[in-house]
Design an enzyme around this catalytic site. Structure first.
Site, mmCIF file in Angstrom:
data_model
loop_
_atom_site.group_PDB
_atom_site.id
_atom_site.type_symbol
_atom_site.label_atom_id
_atom_site.label_comp_id
_atom_site.label_asym_id
_atom_site.label_seq_id
_atom_site.Cartn_x
_atom_site.Cartn_y
_atom_site.Cartn_z
ATOM 1 N N CYS A 50 0.827 -1.213 0.000
ATOM 2 C CA CYS A 50 0.000 0.000 0.000
ATOM 3 C C CYS A 50 0.860 1.262 0.000
ATOM 4 O O CYS A 50 0.457 2.291 -0.550
ATOM 5 C CB CYS A 50 -0.909 0.020 1.225
ATOM 6 S SG CYS A 50 -1.998 -1.406 1.382
ATOM 7 N N CYS A 195 -5.311 -1.872 -1.397
ATOM 8 C CA CYS A 195 -6.201 -2.973 -1.765
ATOM 9 C C CYS A 195 -7.304 -2.511 -2.708
ATOM 10 O O CYS A 195 -7.935 -1.478 -2.498
ATOM 11 C CB CYS A 195 -6.785 -3.606 -0.514
ATOM 12 S SG CYS A 195 -5.513 -4.297 0.578
ATOM 13 N N SER A 473 -13.113 -5.083 8.218
ATOM 14 C CA SER A 473 -12.367 -4.592 7.069
ATOM 15 C C SER A 473 -13.349 -4.081 6.029
ATOM 16 O O SER A 473 -14.506 -4.506 5.965
ATOM 17 C CB SER A 473 -11.530 -5.727 6.478
ATOM 18 O OG SER A 473 -11.132 -5.425 5.163
#
EC number: 4.2.1.9
Length: 561
Positions: A50, A195, A473
């Site tokens: 990331c 992501c 999440s």
């Protein structure tokens, strides 16, 4: 007002000769002291993909600041990889890192009297942490998102990190062989970037763009593409202009602009974490905002984007379909956005969207017109009831079973719940309760992606409920309810559930209910005793002591409330 109206406090006058001497050691000239000092909060890190691609964005921003006749001052910010720490004790540090990042940026920028700040971040908590700092300080600032990761591919299917978590459940059930399991593990993440679905990082970046604190189209660009570098440079140039105009974050972050951000979150099917983080951002900006405001917006904004985790597409697909400007134009035309909100460029939302087509491009089904919305109302619902009088958060769209009443399977930690799931001790109709994972009790409010994904992989995602005082999440989907408040550690009703109790999750009625009498609830409350804190030293102990309830954002500086 001069361009260097803050930094002059440490660069002007006879008494500041020692200060200037330090700058000369860094290569400054006397003329440089007339120009603004621009902080570059660089989240580059090789901890996680990331953030591994942020340095070239920082380099582009630094050069653009110099070309704009300003002085770049680079400092680092920490990061935690949610994906890597997921399912472990390390995940307790994730939400903590949001506060640490905000504190780091505030400390450096205020301590050095910076005139403006470019924040560059990637992983989930980089986003709210950076924005909270800008809102607190009210120093001209802009957010540069590191960019999304491109999807992985295996057997003709797009993969994301959630594909791997769900594969764990399938593999343990014998529904996937080891060859496919290892291939998905190795193919899911092909390079740098955050992501790829509409998970937390992409949700927050999209919301920042909608709020006006990031440039148009910047939130859905892939990290590895050259346009992301160009956008970072343009962001820095725009920030220097904002410094010269004294356009500040609180001119942009208003109740109306937060409503715009939340409308886009609903329209794109964004992460439950956005509820927690926008409560925190509003607190930092001193904007009146509460958990019920999300429900108010949900009821009037449809879901018009078909994005993972519950949909088909990823952020790069959204970018090709027109990105957040296209989503916003559709919402604006429907009267669902405030077009008069100012943005970091100095233009209003309506002015920014003036040349964006009224309708999404033909030949794609990533963004739908209002009249063909995927769902007529937003997906992030605020549930209440005797189990969560302060409110909790659930994704309620697309559920095959929007109401479930079942026996509680009670676990006092994520680890215990995960063991039960992996041992196949959870059955259709159960309601899994994971408690003592809240802001204070965890401490740190871990995300429950591992257990929820394992349930999905085992084929139980539509038939088992899960409630927790922890978080989820952005990749989680199914009949799951998080942020249950008050949390178990402070004696919230979730602490009073016993194994086998009947629990109801009702997405239609927005209800979370423990099906016992008021008298029984009172008797259990009287018998309950608070457990000892799990940590008494270090940053987790500090967070557990200071964090407020999830219904107010789990911030650590809510002293006056």
């Amino acid at each position: 007002m001069s361009d260097n109206n803050r930094s002059r406090h440490i660069t002007e006058g006879v008494a500041r000769a020692p200060n200037r001497a330090m700058y000369y050691a860094l290569g400054y000239t006397e003329a440089d002291f007339q120009n603004p000092m621009i902080g570059v909060a660089n989240g580059h890190s090789t901890i996680t993909p990331c953030n591994s691609g942020l340095q070239r964005l920082a380099d582009a921003a630094i050069e653009a600041i110099r070309v704009s006749r300003a002085n770049p001052q680079v400092f680092g910010t920490p990061t935690i990889s949610d994906g890597m720490s997921m399912g472990t004790e390390g995940m307790k540090y994730s939400l903590v890192s949001r506060e640490v990042i905000a504190d780091c940026i505030e400390t450096a920028a205020q301590g050095q009297w910076m005139d403006g700040v470019v924040v560059i971040g990637g992983c989930d908590k980089n986003m709210p942490g950076g924005m909270m700092a800008l809102a607190r300080m009210n120093v001209p600032g802009i957010y540069v998102y590191g960019g999304t990761i491109k999807p992985g591919h295996y057997k003709g299917k797009d993969l994301t990190i959630v594909s791997v978590f769900e594969a764990v459940g399938e593999y343990t059930m014998g529904r996937m062989d080891e060859t496919d399991f290892k291939a998905i593990e190795q193919c899911a993440i092909p390079g740098s970037g955050s992501c790829g679905g509409m998970y937390t990082a992409n949700t927050m970046s999209s919301a920042f763009e909608a709020m006006g604190m990031s440039l148009p189209h910047s939130s859905t660009m892939a990290n590895e593409d050259q346009e992301k570098v160009a956008s970072a440079a343009e962001s820095a140039r725009v920030l220097v202009e904002a410094v010269r105009r004294q356009l500040r974050p609180r001119d942009i972050i208003t109740r109306a602009s937060i409503e715009n951000a939340v409308a886009v979150i609903m329209a794109t099917g964004g992460s439950t974490n956005a509820v927690l983080h926008f409560l925190a951002i509003a607190h930092a900006a001193e904007v009146p905002w509460n958990i019920d405001d999300f429900e108010r917006i949900r009821k009037r904004v449809p879901v018009i984007c078909d994005l993972k985790p519950s949909g088909k597409y990823v952020a790069t697909d959204l970018h090709r379909a027109g990105g957040i400007p296209q989503v916003m134009k559709i919402l604006l035309n429907a009267g669902l956005l405030h077009g008069d909100c100012i943005t970091i460029t100095g233009k209003t939302v309506a002015e920014t969207l003036a040349n964006v087509p009224d309708a999404p491009p033909p030949g794609q089904d990533v963004i739908m017109p209002i009249e063909r919305a995927l769902y007529p109302q937003g997906h992030l619902a605020i549930l209440k009831g005797n189990l969560s009088p302060e409110g909790c958060v659930a994704k309620i769209t697309g559920l095959k079973n929007p109401v479930i009443t079942g026996p509680a399977r009670v676990f006092d930690s994520e680890d215990d719940a995960m063991s039960a799931i992996m041992d196949r001790r959870i059955r259709d109709g159960d309601v899994v309760v994971i408690r003592y994972e809240g802001p204070k009790g965890g401490p740190g409010m871990r995300e429950m992606l591992a257990p929820t994904s394992a349930l999905v992989g085992q084929g139980l995602g539509e038939t088992v409920g899960l409630i927790t005082d922890g978080r989820f999440s952005g990749g989680t989907w199914g009949m799951v309810v998080g942020h249950v408040a008050p949390e178990a550690f402070v004696g919230g009703p979730i602490a009073l559930i016993r194994e086998g109790d009947s629990v109801t999750i009702d997405a239609h009625q927005l209800l979370l209910q423990l099906n016992i009498s008021d008298e029984e609830m009172a008797a259990r409350r009287k018998a309950w005793a608070q457990p000892k804190p799990r940590y008494v030293r270090g940053v987790l102990a500090k967070f557990g002591k200071l964090a407020c309830t999830a219904s107010r954002g789990a911030v650590t500086d809510a002293f006056e409330e």
